[in-house]
Design an enzyme around this catalytic site. Structure first.
Site: not given
Length: 299
Positions: A16, A99, A117, A211
């Site tokens: 990522e 994130n 979560d 994303d």
């Protein structure tokens, strides 16, 4: 546009936060608990260990590296000496794992979080985006976001665009001179915004799950569609103008433009994004293809 993907690297757990800087790729690997650089030839070198799981990456004006530490919702700073040190505590503002992140030219870091979560299949909840200033202070700047994820800043530094993974959309904000966020508007809408409810039901309503993402020089955004195994080039408004499918059996969870001319598109791929599967496997991979329009903006 026909694209040919070539594998750059495999054997990761879950890649990522890809970035291009100083002639190489920079990448977080969640369950290896490490940040790596990768040359255009695929040679990987570990440059940081983050036991609490690294994610978003960015650089301060002094060239020190910021790393999102997911599980404890903190930012870490790595100086040119390679030493990691605490930089900011985001835990009071995060409803789930910290994130992705984008850092602007002034050294302000914009950081999202899951809001719930994800790995335990909790029902999604809205959360907020925070700004971390160069002194390490943390300020909430936007709320009611559905899983704020990959983010970009336009080349003029005046617009922040945030992917909302559980909202079928990307949302834009005007960045004011003082770092506050002004006008909020929908930059791209891919389908109706699902009503909050059970995660499984919401997933079925998501057409595009934004994303990791990046901007190109024509003002389009390449965005990983985390639920549909593809990377999309999107125009403002939501039109999908190009699509790159992941290799068979893989999903795409982040992307970045880089390379010597900014036209190499890097895809972060894995069979899925579930921690219970990825932490024990080495099935993540990086893939590259060439595109026509180069990188622009941040990150």
């Amino acid at each position: 546009m026909a694209t040919t993907l070539r594998k750059l690297l495999d054997g990761g757990t879950f890649f990522e936060g890809p970035r291009w800087r100083d002639g190489r790729w920079w990448i977080s690997d969640f369950y290896s608990h490490a940040v790596f650089t990768v040359t255009p030839e695929g040679e990987a070198t570990q440059i940081a260990e983050v036991p609490t799981q690294p994610s978003g990456l960015g650089w301060l004006p002094d060239n020190s590296l910021l790393i999102v530490s997911m599980l404890d919702c903190r930012l870490l700073r790595q100086g040119t000496d390679g030493k990691l040190e605490p930089y900011a505590d985001l835990s009071a503002y995060a409803g789930g794992h910290a994130n992705d992140m984008v850092v602007d030219e002034q050294g302000r870091a914009w950081v999202g979080n899951f809001g719930f979560d994800l790995m335990e299949q909790e029902d999604p909840r809205p959360t907020q985006l925070v700004r971390v200033d160069p002194d390490g202070s943390v300020t909430p700047v936007a709320d009611d976001l559905r899983f704020p994820n990959g983010s970009v800043i336009t080349p003029d530094g005046r617009t922040l665009i945030v992917g909302e993974t559980f909202a079928n959309r990307m949302t834009a904000f005007t960045i004011n001179a003082d770092g506050s966020l002004g006008e909020r508007r929908t930059w791209a809408q891919f389908g109706p915004t699902p009503e909050l409810g059970p995660q499984a039901e919401m997933r079925q309503q998501i057409k595009v799950a934004p994303d990791g993402c990046c901007l190109d020089a024509e003002g389009h955004i390449w965005v990983a569609d985390a639920l549909n195994g593809r990377c999309l080039r999107v125009a403002e408004g939501g039109e999908i103008v190009e699509e790159v499918a992941a290799p068979e059996g893989l999903g795409v969870f982040a992307c970045m433009l880089g390379g010597h001319d900014g036209r190499s598109l890097l895809l972060c791929c894995a069979p899925d994004s579930l921690a219970k599967h990825r932490a024990a496997a080495r099935e993540a991979s990086l893939w590259v293809c060439e595109v026509d329009v180069p990188h622009a903006g941040l990150p």
